[in-house]
Design an enzyme around this catalytic site. Structure first.
Site, PDB file in Angstrom:
ATOM      1  N   SER A  33     -13.731  -4.748   1.745  1.00  0.00           N
ATOM      2  CA  SER A  33     -14.889  -5.573   1.352  1.00  0.00           C
ATOM      3  C   SER A  33     -15.275  -5.294  -0.106  1.00  0.00           C
ATOM      4  O   SER A  33     -15.691  -6.204  -0.830  1.00  0.00           O
ATOM      5  CB  SER A  33     -16.075  -5.282   2.274  1.00  0.00           C
ATOM      6  OG  SER A  33     -15.745  -5.688   3.577  1.00  0.00           O
TER       7      SER A  33
ATOM      8  N   SER B 296       0.819  -1.215   0.000  1.00  0.00           N
ATOM      9  CA  SER B 296       0.000   0.000   0.000  1.00  0.00           C
ATOM     10  C   SER B 296       0.855   1.268   0.000  1.00  0.00           C
ATOM     11  O   SER B 296       1.913   1.325   0.611  1.00  0.00           O
ATOM     12  CB  SER B 296      -0.897   0.035   1.235  1.00  0.00           C
ATOM     13  OG  SER B 296      -1.715  -1.101   1.255  1.00  0.00           O
TER      14      SER B 296
ATOM     15  N   GLU C 127      -5.828  -5.963   3.741  1.00  0.00           N
ATOM     16  CA  GLU C 127      -5.660  -7.093   2.808  1.00  0.00           C
ATOM     17  C   GLU C 127      -6.813  -7.162   1.796  1.00  0.00           C
ATOM     18  O   GLU C 127      -7.275  -8.235   1.425  1.00  0.00           O
ATOM     19  CB  GLU C 127      -5.423  -8.409   3.558  1.00  0.00           C
ATOM     20  CG  GLU C 127      -4.180  -8.295   4.439  1.00  0.00           C
ATOM     21  CD  GLU C 127      -3.504  -9.585   4.786  1.00  0.00           C
ATOM     22  OE1 GLU C 127      -3.713 -10.578   4.076  1.00  0.00           O
ATOM     23  OE2 GLU C 127      -2.745  -9.590   5.771  1.00  0.00           O
TER      24      GLU C 127
HETATM   25  N1  CAA Z   1      -3.454 -14.279  -8.533  1.00  0.00           N
HETATM   26  C1  CAA Z   1      -2.623 -14.112  -9.563  1.00  0.00           C
HETATM   27  N2  CAA Z   1      -2.696 -13.050 -10.396  1.00  0.00           N
HETATM   28  C2  CAA Z   1      -3.647 -12.131 -10.164  1.00  0.00           C
HETATM   29  C3  CAA Z   1      -4.558 -12.251  -9.091  1.00  0.00           C
HETATM   30  C4  CAA Z   1      -4.427 -13.374  -8.265  1.00  0.00           C
HETATM   31  N3  CAA Z   1      -5.219 -13.563  -7.197  1.00  0.00           N
HETATM   32  N4  CAA Z   1      -5.388 -11.191  -9.113  1.00  0.00           N
HETATM   33  C5  CAA Z   1      -5.012 -10.432 -10.148  1.00  0.00           C
HETATM   34  N5  CAA Z   1      -3.965 -10.991 -10.776  1.00  0.00           N
HETATM   35  C6  CAA Z   1      -3.249 -10.522 -11.969  1.00  0.00           C
HETATM   36  C7  CAA Z   1      -4.166 -10.479 -13.173  1.00  0.00           C
HETATM   37  O1  CAA Z   1      -4.233 -11.748 -13.794  1.00  0.00           O
HETATM   38  C8  CAA Z   1      -3.458  -9.455 -14.037  1.00  0.00           C
HETATM   39  O2  CAA Z   1      -2.349 -10.021 -14.678  1.00  0.00           O
HETATM   40  P1  CAA Z   1      -2.323 -10.266 -16.286  1.00  0.00           P
HETATM   41  O3  CAA Z   1      -2.539  -8.916 -16.912  1.00  0.00           O
HETATM   42  O4  CAA Z   1      -0.988 -10.841 -16.527  1.00  0.00           O
HETATM   43  O5  CAA Z   1      -3.452 -11.222 -16.547  1.00  0.00           O
HETATM   44  C9  CAA Z   1      -2.901  -8.497 -13.012  1.00  0.00           C
HETATM   45  O6  CAA Z   1      -2.844  -9.189 -11.773  1.00  0.00           O
HETATM   46  C10 CAA Z   1      -3.721  -7.241 -12.862  1.00  0.00           C
HETATM   47  O7  CAA Z   1      -5.025  -7.663 -12.515  1.00  0.00           O
HETATM   48  P2  CAA Z   1      -6.305  -6.784 -12.857  1.00  0.00           P
HETATM   49  O8  CAA Z   1      -6.292  -6.389 -14.297  1.00  0.00           O
HETATM   50  O9  CAA Z   1      -7.482  -7.529 -12.355  1.00  0.00           O
HETATM   51  O10 CAA Z   1      -5.993  -5.481 -11.994  1.00  0.00           O
HETATM   52  P3  CAA Z   1      -6.936  -4.380 -11.389  1.00  0.00           P
HETATM   53  O11 CAA Z   1      -6.216  -3.086 -11.425  1.00  0.00           O
HETATM   54  O12 CAA Z   1      -8.288  -4.433 -12.022  1.00  0.00           O
HETATM   55  O13 CAA Z   1      -7.038  -4.765  -9.811  1.00  0.00           O
HETATM   56  C11 CAA Z   1      -7.446  -5.937  -7.801  1.00  0.00           C
HETATM   57  C12 CAA Z   1      -7.085  -6.000  -9.295  1.00  0.00           C
HETATM   58  C13 CAA Z   1      -7.922  -7.332  -7.472  1.00  0.00           C
HETATM   59  C14 CAA Z   1      -8.550  -4.947  -7.521  1.00  0.00           C
HETATM   60  C15 CAA Z   1      -6.152  -5.569  -7.048  1.00  0.00           C
HETATM   61  O14 CAA Z   1      -5.719  -4.270  -7.354  1.00  0.00           O
HETATM   62  C16 CAA Z   1      -6.312  -5.692  -5.527  1.00  0.00           C
HETATM   63  O15 CAA Z   1      -6.305  -6.789  -4.993  1.00  0.00           O
HETATM   64  N6  CAA Z   1      -6.417  -4.536  -4.838  1.00  0.00           N
HETATM   65  C17 CAA Z   1      -6.421  -4.565  -3.360  1.00  0.00           C
HETATM   66  C18 CAA Z   1      -5.031  -4.499  -2.807  1.00  0.00           C
HETATM   67  C19 CAA Z   1      -4.967  -4.992  -1.393  1.00  0.00           C
HETATM   68  O16 CAA Z   1      -5.503  -6.027  -1.038  1.00  0.00           O
HETATM   69  N7  CAA Z   1      -4.218  -4.268  -0.600  1.00  0.00           N
HETATM   70  C20 CAA Z   1      -3.999  -4.684   0.751  1.00  0.00           C
HETATM   71  C21 CAA Z   1      -2.655  -4.212   1.188  1.00  0.00           C
HETATM   72  S1  CAA Z   1      -1.698  -5.370   2.044  1.00  0.00           S
HETATM   73  C22 CAA Z   1      -2.169  -5.278   3.651  1.00  0.00           C
HETATM   74  O17 CAA Z   1      -3.209  -4.808   4.022  1.00  0.00           O
HETATM   75  C23 CAA Z   1      -1.199  -5.975   4.516  1.00  0.00           C
HETATM   76  C24 CAA Z   1      -1.134  -5.604   5.922  1.00  0.00           C
HETATM   77  O18 CAA Z   1      -0.199  -4.955   6.368  1.00  0.00           O
HETATM   78  C25 CAA Z   1      -2.090  -6.222   6.867  1.00  0.00           C
END
Ligand code: CAA
Length: 394
Positions: free
Chosen positions: A380, A140, A377
């Site tokens: 919702s 992040s 992570e």
């Molecule tokens: N496994 C493998 N690859 C994945 C995947 C997964 N679960 N999810 C997405 N991808 C890949 C996609 O296949 C794509 O790759 P290709 O172009 O090669 O096919 C690439 O990632 C981009 O995916 P999208 O086009 O779907 O990307 P997007 O911009 O539309 O966003 C999203 C996807 C799921 C919304 C992502 O941005 C996301 O998960 N956002 C939330 C981030 C998050 O969870 N942050 C939490 C921070 S960590 C934290 O909180 C830790 C802490 O300290 C407690």
């Protein structure tokens, strides 16, 4: 208390709605640790925003910090079911401690174990999995929270190293970690395919830890921003091939979400247990309050919701253990369990009445702690993106 479903210890794995002996041992060990080591002092740590150093050290000694990591690198070699069982038990009492366990296990150890080089595993994973060192996961940024592909932190390639510049935000274990998995953009023109992940050590020149966040909940955990000013990282510390960083983050987070779902489940179950106990002894209108239908129905509702959440959490864990896809089940488990955690903790405060508003009864803390499970992570709303994309693709 029992668990909704589990797996047999050896393949073929199947649902049988019972825990194996091994899982019962893990549950009892975690439960006992939570009662004896976490409960005393949990209110004080929350009040003072004090990191549970001593408790984390003991959890490391007992093997709770690298539960799923290969034994070869100091881990317990356990399944995900064992991990969520432990997460639930620890979270019933102290979510500030369980988030450290979750990040260390599923974001840092699992990520390194699965995608790290033998050298990286030898040098870093062995220490993190045994709890001798703590890890942090740094994705992040001030302007890239949910929109994780918009990484502004840069990793410019030089001869034998990368130079990292940028800021990370809301990093769990930010001040206490020894090793940081940092996501940064190397080739902006390639968008998410140009992102890399690196292992950065605390104390490296140019790596500064920002102020600690003053939070609503999980106040005993340690959340910071991190600043990177021309930090030199050797090439051998890049995880995977050039451009693998975003996939690394997504794959790792998919498993992390199961851990947070289990944390949310534990917070809900902890609040429910307190509410049930309280309702059986607190009297009003000449009888214990559990004899009033208004309270009995609340207990019935929250008990049912918790059981449903536990099924989803276990389903996601079993999917991961079976080698099946768990993006969908993990996202559903986190979405639902975090909603249940919020609803149940609010009801638990309500059942406690005025006492629920007072710190010594614990439920107000659980209510404050529950909120973050709907945010970190993947919020919702992000879980709904993951779920809807999965179901619409089928
Ligand atoms: N496994 C493998 N690859 C994945 C995947 C997964 N679960 N999810 C997405 N991808 C890949 C996609 O296949 C794509 O790759 P290709 O172009 O090669 O096919 C690439 O990632 C981009 O995916 P999208 O086009 O779907 O990307 P997007 O911009 O539309 O966003 C999203 C996807 C799921 C919304 C992502 O941005 C996301 O998960 N956002 C939330 C981030 C998050 O969870 N942050 C939490 C921070 S960590 C934290 O909180 C830790 C802490 O300290 C407690």
């Amino acid at each position: 208390m029992y668990y909704a479903c589990t797996i047999t210890t050896n393949p073929p794995r199947h649902m049988n709605f019972k825990l194996s002996e091994e899982h019962i041992m893990i549950r009892d060990a975690a439960r006992n640790f939570a009662q004896t080591e976490l409960l005393p002092g949990v209110i004080e740590r929350d009040n003072k925003q004090e990191f549970p150093h001593e408790q984390i050290k003991k959890l490391g000694d007992l093997g709770f910090l690298g539960m799923m990591t290969s034994p070869e690198y100091g881990g317990g070699g356990m399944d995900t079911v064992s991990y969520v069982i432990a997460m639930e038990e620890l979270s019933k009492i102290d979510a500030s401690t369980s988030v450290v366990v979750s990040v260390n296990n599923s974001l840092v150890c699992w990520g390194l174990d699965t995608f790290g080089s033998p050298h990286q595993k030898e040098k870093y994973l062995t220490k993190i999995a045994t709890g001798k060192s703590i890890g942090a996961f740094c994705l992040s940024e001030p302007e890239a929270g949910s929109d994780a592909t918009s990484q502004k932190t840069t990793a410019i390639e030089k001869e034998d190293h990368y130079v990292i510049n940028g800021t990370k935000n809301w990093i769990t274990n930010g001040g206490t970690a020894d090793y940081y998995l940092v996501i940064a953009q190397t080739h902006p023109e390639k968008k998410h395919k140009g992102i890399n992940a690196f292992i950065i050590e605390k104390g490296w020149e140019g790596f500064e830890i920002g102020p600690k966040e003053d939070k609503l909940g999980i106040r005993g955990s340690d959340t910071h921003s991190l600043i990177f000013n021309d930090v030199k990282v050797p090439k051998e510390n890049r995880i995977g091939e050039d451009g693998f960083g975003f996939k690394f983050a997504m794959k790792t987070l998919a498993g992390g979400r199961i851990g947070i779902a289990a944390q949310a489940l534990g917070i809900a179950a902890g609040a429910y247990e307190l509410a049930l106990k309280y309702a059986k002894v607190r009297k009003s209108f000449g009888t214990e309050i559990c004899n009033h239908q208004a309270i009995a129905f609340k207990l019935a509702d929250i008990h049912t919701e918790i059981e449903a959440a536990r099924m989803l959490v276990m389903k996601a864990a079993v999917d991961k253990d079976n080698g099946d896809d768990y993006d969908l089940s993990g996202a559903m488990a986190k979405l639902y369990a975090s909603k249940v955690a919020m609803e149940v903790t609010v009801e638990a405060v309500q059942i406690h009445g005025g006492n629920g508003f007072v710190k010594e009864y614990h439920v107000e803390r659980l209510m404050r702690d529950a909120k973050i499970t709907q945010i970190y992570e993947g919020t919702s709303e992000i879980q709904k993106i993951v779920i809807s994309r999965n179901i619409l693709r089928d």
